[in-house]
Design a protein around this motif. Structure first.
Motif, mmCIF file in Angstrom:
data_model
loop_
_atom_site.group_PDB
_atom_site.id
_atom_site.type_symbol
_atom_site.label_atom_id
_atom_site.label_comp_id
_atom_site.label_asym_id
_atom_site.label_seq_id
_atom_site.Cartn_x
_atom_site.Cartn_y
_atom_site.Cartn_z
ATOM 1 N N UNK A 1 0.965 -1.304 -0.016
ATOM 2 C CA UNK A 1 0.064 0.146 0.028
ATOM 3 C C UNK A 1 0.868 1.204 -0.127
ATOM 4 N N UNK A 2 1.824 1.271 0.824
ATOM 5 C CA UNK A 2 2.798 2.313 0.806
ATOM 6 C C UNK A 2 3.632 2.911 -0.616
ATOM 7 N N UNK A 3 3.445 1.750 -1.502
ATOM 8 C CA UNK A 3 3.829 2.268 -2.938
ATOM 9 C C UNK A 3 2.805 2.352 -4.031
ATOM 10 N N UNK A 4 1.634 2.450 -3.529
ATOM 11 C CA UNK A 4 0.449 2.829 -4.576
ATOM 12 C C UNK A 4 0.103 1.528 -5.052
ATOM 13 N N UNK A 5 0.492 0.253 -4.365
ATOM 14 C CA UNK A 5 -0.257 -1.017 -4.985
ATOM 15 C C UNK A 5 -1.263 -1.753 -3.926
ATOM 16 N N UNK A 6 -1.979 -2.406 -4.379
ATOM 17 C CA UNK A 6 -2.849 -3.198 -3.606
ATOM 18 C C UNK A 6 -2.813 -4.623 -4.159
ATOM 19 N N UNK A 7 -3.096 -5.499 -3.060
ATOM 20 C CA UNK A 7 -2.841 -6.980 -3.429
ATOM 21 C C UNK A 7 -4.322 -7.457 -3.806
ATOM 22 N N UNK A 8 -4.298 -8.341 -4.848
ATOM 23 C CA UNK A 8 -5.480 -9.052 -5.460
ATOM 24 C C UNK A 8 -5.738 -10.471 -5.098
ATOM 25 N N UNK A 9 -6.338 -11.213 -4.657
ATOM 26 C CA UNK A 9 -6.447 -12.591 -4.470
ATOM 27 C C UNK A 9 -7.344 -13.366 -5.523
ATOM 28 N N UNK A 10 -7.044 -14.089 -6.168
ATOM 29 C CA UNK A 10 -7.891 -14.725 -6.968
ATOM 30 C C UNK A 10 -8.046 -16.246 -6.819
ATOM 31 N N UNK A 11 -9.186 -16.869 -6.801
ATOM 32 C CA UNK A 11 -9.223 -18.296 -6.625
ATOM 33 C C UNK A 11 -9.866 -18.922 -7.851
ATOM 34 N N UNK A 12 -9.407 -20.063 -8.114
ATOM 35 C CA UNK A 12 -9.764 -20.723 -9.644
ATOM 36 C C UNK A 12 -8.791 -21.753 -9.837
ATOM 37 N N UNK A 13 -9.008 -22.040 -10.950
ATOM 38 C CA UNK A 13 -8.294 -22.914 -11.613
ATOM 39 C C UNK A 13 -6.842 -22.396 -12.305
ATOM 40 N N UNK A 14 -5.752 -22.530 -11.822
ATOM 41 C CA UNK A 14 -4.615 -21.728 -12.439
ATOM 42 C C UNK A 14 -4.181 -21.944 -13.635
ATOM 43 N N UNK A 15 -4.724 -23.234 -14.290
ATOM 44 C CA UNK A 15 -4.575 -23.386 -15.700
ATOM 45 C C UNK A 15 -5.160 -22.407 -16.487
ATOM 46 N N UNK A 16 -6.010 -21.547 -15.983
ATOM 47 C CA UNK A 16 -6.928 -20.745 -17.078
ATOM 48 C C UNK A 16 -6.278 -19.511 -16.507
ATOM 49 N N UNK A 17 -5.172 -19.007 -15.940
ATOM 50 C CA UNK A 17 -4.634 -17.893 -15.536
ATOM 51 C C UNK A 17 -5.722 -17.051 -15.010
ATOM 52 N N UNK A 18 -5.628 -15.807 -15.270
ATOM 53 C CA UNK A 18 -6.389 -14.832 -14.921
ATOM 54 C C UNK A 18 -6.752 -13.583 -15.918
ATOM 55 N N UNK A 19 -7.324 -13.988 -16.951
ATOM 56 C CA UNK A 19 -7.554 -12.895 -18.246
ATOM 57 C C UNK A 19 -8.235 -11.766 -17.915
ATOM 58 N N UNK A 20 -8.810 -11.517 -16.839
ATOM 59 C CA UNK A 20 -9.513 -10.042 -16.713
ATOM 60 C C UNK A 20 -8.292 -8.838 -16.626
ATOM 61 N N UNK A 21 -6.974 -9.322 -16.237
ATOM 62 C CA UNK A 21 -6.012 -8.358 -16.095
ATOM 63 C C UNK A 21 -5.010 -8.345 -17.033
ATOM 64 N N UNK A 22 -5.086 -9.185 -17.855
ATOM 65 C CA UNK A 22 -4.135 -9.811 -18.782
ATOM 66 C C UNK A 22 -4.030 -8.419 -19.808
ATOM 67 N N UNK A 23 -2.853 -8.289 -20.677
ATOM 68 C CA UNK A 23 -1.780 -9.180 -20.444
ATOM 69 C C UNK A 23 -0.683 -8.842 -19.354
#
Length: 102
Positions: free
Chosen positions: A2-24
């Motif tokens: 947070x002090x560097x302007x970032x926030x963590x995001x936790x995604x659960x699901x099948x890792x083989x699908x990656x997470x296309x919502x924030x790709x590339x």
């Protein structure tokens, strides 16, 4: 983070699908052993991005070379991680029912 302007995001699901919502992505780091590289992970890399993953029992750095192609090299030393567990569903995580109380 947070002090560097970032926030963590936790995604659960099948890792083989990656997470296309924030790709590339510039970098994808797999923290489980892969027996093969899921195509979705390659497709979600930028043209100059790479995937760092335990592939078999070695650590591999894999660069995207096309829409569905990649190449890479094994890094020195072994990599022993828990294998990627695939679900038979559509990537939506499934929870086991709670055990009955005795």
């Amino acid at each position: 983070m947070a002090s560097t302007g970032h926030r963590s995001v936790v995604v659960t699901g099948d890792g083989a699908f990656g997470w296309p919502d924030r790709a590339p992505y510039d970098r994808i780091i797999a923290t489980c052993r892969l027996d093969t590289v899921p195509p979705a992970l390659i497709q979600q890399l930028t043209d100059t991005g790479f995937l760092l993953a335990p592939l078999g029992n070695a650590l591999a750095r894999i660069h995207r070379t096309g829409e569905r192609t990649a190449q890479g090299r094994y890094l020195p030393g072994g990599a022993f991680f828990m294998p990627l567990r695939r679900s038979l569903g559509d990537g939506i995580p499934h929870r086991r029912p709670r055990p009955a109380h005795r």
